[in-house]
Design a protein around this motif. Sequence first.
Motif, PDB file in Angstrom:
ATOM      1  N   ILE A 607      52.256 -32.165   0.885  1.00 32.97           N
ATOM      2  CA  ILE A 607      53.212 -32.113   1.809  1.00 32.97           C
ATOM      3  C   ILE A 607      52.825 -33.953   1.530  1.00 32.97           C
ATOM      4  N   GLY A 608      51.332 -33.763   2.812  1.00 34.92           N
ATOM      5  CA  GLY A 608      50.992 -35.009   3.870  1.00 34.92           C
ATOM      6  C   GLY A 608      51.171 -35.642   1.981  1.00 34.92           C
ATOM      7  N   GLY A 609      50.777 -35.452   1.038  1.00 30.30           N
ATOM      8  CA  GLY A 609      50.280 -36.700   0.068  1.00 30.30           C
ATOM      9  C   GLY A 609      51.265 -36.954  -0.827  1.00 30.30           C
ATOM     10  N   ALA A 610      52.630 -36.144  -0.734  1.00 28.82           N
ATOM     11  CA  ALA A 610      53.995 -36.488  -1.011  1.00 28.82           C
ATOM     12  C   ALA A 610      54.152 -37.934  -0.629  1.00 28.82           C
ATOM     13  N   LEU A 611      53.982 -37.111   1.099  1.00 25.16           N
ATOM     14  CA  LEU A 611      54.764 -38.495   1.953  1.00 25.16           C
ATOM     15  C   LEU A 611      54.009 -39.629   1.590  1.00 25.16           C
ATOM     16  N   ILE A 612      53.064 -40.043   1.797  1.00 28.31           N
ATOM     17  CA  ILE A 612      51.777 -40.706   1.996  1.00 28.31           C
ATOM     18  C   ILE A 612      52.387 -41.914   0.619  1.00 28.31           C
ATOM     19  N   LEU A 613      52.980 -41.140  -0.440  1.00 27.63           N
ATOM     20  CA  LEU A 613      52.848 -41.234  -1.820  1.00 27.63           C
ATOM     21  C   LEU A 613      54.353 -42.337  -1.806  1.00 27.63           C
ATOM     22  N   MET A 614      55.046 -41.483  -1.163  1.00 27.55           N
ATOM     23  CA  MET A 614      56.997 -41.843  -1.278  1.00 27.55           C
ATOM     24  C   MET A 614      56.832 -43.258  -0.109  1.00 27.55           C
ATOM     25  N   SER A 615      55.902 -43.215   1.224  1.00 29.58           N
ATOM     26  CA  SER A 615      55.415 -44.724   1.732  1.00 29.58           C
ATOM     27  C   SER A 615      55.019 -45.273   0.958  1.00 29.58           C
ATOM     28  N   ILE A 616      54.390 -45.229  -0.047  1.00 29.26           N
ATOM     29  CA  ILE A 616      53.935 -46.524  -0.413  1.00 29.26           C
ATOM     30  C   ILE A 616      54.347 -47.246  -0.948  1.00 29.26           C
TER      31      ILE A 616
END
Lengths: 825, 117
Positions: A607-616
């Motif tokens: 979930i955290g990784g998905a948020l990071i990717l989305m924000s990048i």
Amino acid sequence: MAAQPKTLEYEYPNYLQDPRGIWSWLTTIDHKRIAILYGVSALFFMMVGGLEAMLIRAQLMVPNNHLIGAAIYNELFTMHGTTMIFLVVMPLELGFFANFMIPLHIGARDVAFPRLNALSYWVFIAGAIFLHLGLVRSLAGMPDAGWFGYANLTERMYSPGINIDTWVLGLLILGVSTLLSGLNFFVTIVNMRAPGMTFMRMPMFMWAMLVTTILILLAFPALTVGLVFLFADRFLDTHFYRVSAGATPILWQHLFWIFGHPEVYIMALPAFGIISEVITPFSRKPLFGYPMMAYSLVLIAFLSYGVWGHHMFATGMGPIADSTFAITTMLIAIPTGIKIFSWIATVWGGRLRFTTAMLFTLGFIVEFTAGGLSGVMHASPPVDLQQTDSYIVVAHFHYVLFGGMMMGILAGFYYWWPKITGRMLNETIGKWQFWITLWAFNGTFFPMHFLGVLGMPRRIYTYAPNMGWDFWNYFESINAFILGFAFLLFFINLVWSTLHGEHSSADPWDGRTLEWSIPSPPPAFNFVTIPMVTARDAFWVRKYGSVGAHGVAPAISGGAAAAPVGAPAEVHEHIHMPAPSIYPLIFGLGLFMAALGCMIWIRLILIGGALILMSILGMVFEYPTFGQFNPEALAESTLGLDNRKLGMWAFLGSECVFFASLISTYMVYKDRNLGGFDAMILNIPLTSFSTFILLTSSLLMVLALAAVQRDDRKWGAIWLFGTAFFGMIFLGGQAYEFTDFVLQGLKIQTNLFGQTFYTLVGFHGIHVLIGVCWLLVLAFTTAAGKIGKDRSLAVEIGGLYWHFVDIVWVVIFTLIYLMRTVKHA
Amino acid sequence: MSDHAIKNPHIEAHAVAHEEHPGPGVYLLVAAILTVLTAAEITVFYVPGLQPVLVPILLVLAAVKFAFVAGFYMHLYYDSKVFTIFFGFPLLLALLIVLGLLLLFAHLQGVLSFTIP
């Protein structure tokens, strides 16, 4: 106070007034607002760290005390050190003062990468909260192995709880934040100075920050590598610091102090810069010995990389190493002494104004000198061996960190608060605070010299009576509480003055630097027109109209004639500032969740990784000039170079130290392997093929760039897809190699060779994977016709990263693979 | 960012000059050289007679490859010297860290002994 200059009253709102609302603060990318966020956060943690200190002193007040017990005492001194360094001093100096002042000092409207600046803050908050997760007692308490986290105390075997996990992951997150800030400020100072502001015309605070950012970029990677090894030991059951596996905990000390001593100067140099700014207006003289002051900063920084061993004299490095580190440590006293004498010479013969800021500055000079002198004493190995781990060391570093850095920070607060908030801090309360602080600080820490000589060790939670330590401990504790009272006055002053304090003019101190040329508080865009700098002390020269010898403004006493900055109000309509963004906050949240996932629930990582990717992706595509050639910005830049390209090169420089730390570890552990698998398992034919593939991918990358630069989007996309494809072949080869090794029985836990090999080559592989993802984004975007000649910079920057990955592999292929038979690497 | 840029013709000319990267011909030539050097590395590895000088030869070949990629593919040879400084100083520091740790650990393991006369 000097006669008030005539100031320009802007017709636009200041940065605090517009926009309003909590959302505007959550999404802000204005460097001034981000500075406020850092400042408020750091002041909160200052209270936390201060309370921890007072609890420590309450425990040590009398012998055989059991007020808080040994376990909590360990947590308190660990978190006091960690908090004060990473969550108070650095955020105040870098996040607060530097963030606010760098653009104002150099005549810029913001930092080079405003979104990255916001991202640094939210990552900082994520790391700070993470460090304190242990406050939830069910999570096994706070970290308790010291701020230095010496291995193997931090290994799972000796610290089984997840409190050390929060420390490791928290520091890794904070490291990301600091690196991004360092990179951002470095590019800003190098490339966004106002026209005419040469390096030798920069305010000394800018010199200090420039050197500090270089230290950050080149010191933090070593800590990151050390923490990654510790993370692997705790989560993957490796043995980077376990003697029984052939490893040595000394490796941690080397990696930690390669970071740790430059870190001392990462904290010290900004304070040097602050007091260099404060001392001149209150002495009514230009800074004495400006060039030598600047060169001294550079020399201190350079030498700071060669002194880490003085923290390790007690480990038995041998006479040559001890002598080398002793000499380099003593050498640092020379540039530091130059600075101290220059400050004294600045004050000498000046028309002094003893404002609170000036008092703290003078306090800094005296107390820091005292701390520096005991530092020279520790530089001698035989003397140090007697003093190591005694209270004399605690006295030394508090004289440096509190007597030096904290005094500098307090001077900065009293000096710049009017500019930041538009209100003067109360001078009466301030002077009371200063004198109480001066007394109580010395009362708390000076007797520690005596206790050290009397043999009292550090980090003990209590002591027996009649050791000769009772009186001084009692005396110190009483003074520590008085020191706490002084800070209570400070917080009261901050709150009261911000709400009810006297309104400040634009230039309340008759200042010399550009920030005093604009209103207090400044508008969001800082300068209506970018100033033209003609001399050092730019604003002073504009006020008094003359330039002395070597471009230095002459010392003239008296009030300012006029503030010359002005422009028609309608100009404001044409200044475009970057839009706010929520993605930095989402990135911080994602990083926090991913780190939390490592400890409690692994799905959180996804979930955290998905948020990071989305924000990048959000940040990349919300930015309207992504990769776009901007001739206007280029013409405005100091060096005529693109900020993004400069930033990438600075990042790659930092990566050099990261991979150097990994490669060093592989090489020093090569001969310590206790048997079993070793480098002879490496498959040379397969890796030779992979090497050709990676080198060929670099060729395709430059062909892609050449195609895009001539606006040939079709071939640009083809070559980019080709580069990504070759990268994937390389990754496939690496996956095959790793799988083959695992099937043969070589896992990351197997032995020293396995862990160092997988870590080094694995990290390179992760870099390749990131590169492939980046290339695919570029390839698809180019294929969609979005990237052509005007946006070729996007391909060029991606290409720089890709080629760097390539040259790292050139080194790995040689040192790890082709030299597999070489002993004593 | 600003509509009030203070134009500096010297800087603009300077910036444009940095855009002049080499063409595909140079890139292909560099690729050929890198291929030959890599082949030479592998050859040196497999020739028993060269084992005594394996380390210096491989280090030199790797350094040359490194320089070619950095100089031509990363355009350090053509771009502003500022980039070379930005990359060169950290690279030097990285080398010193590697060297320093190797020496310190070599002494720790007794491989390298220092004595003071």
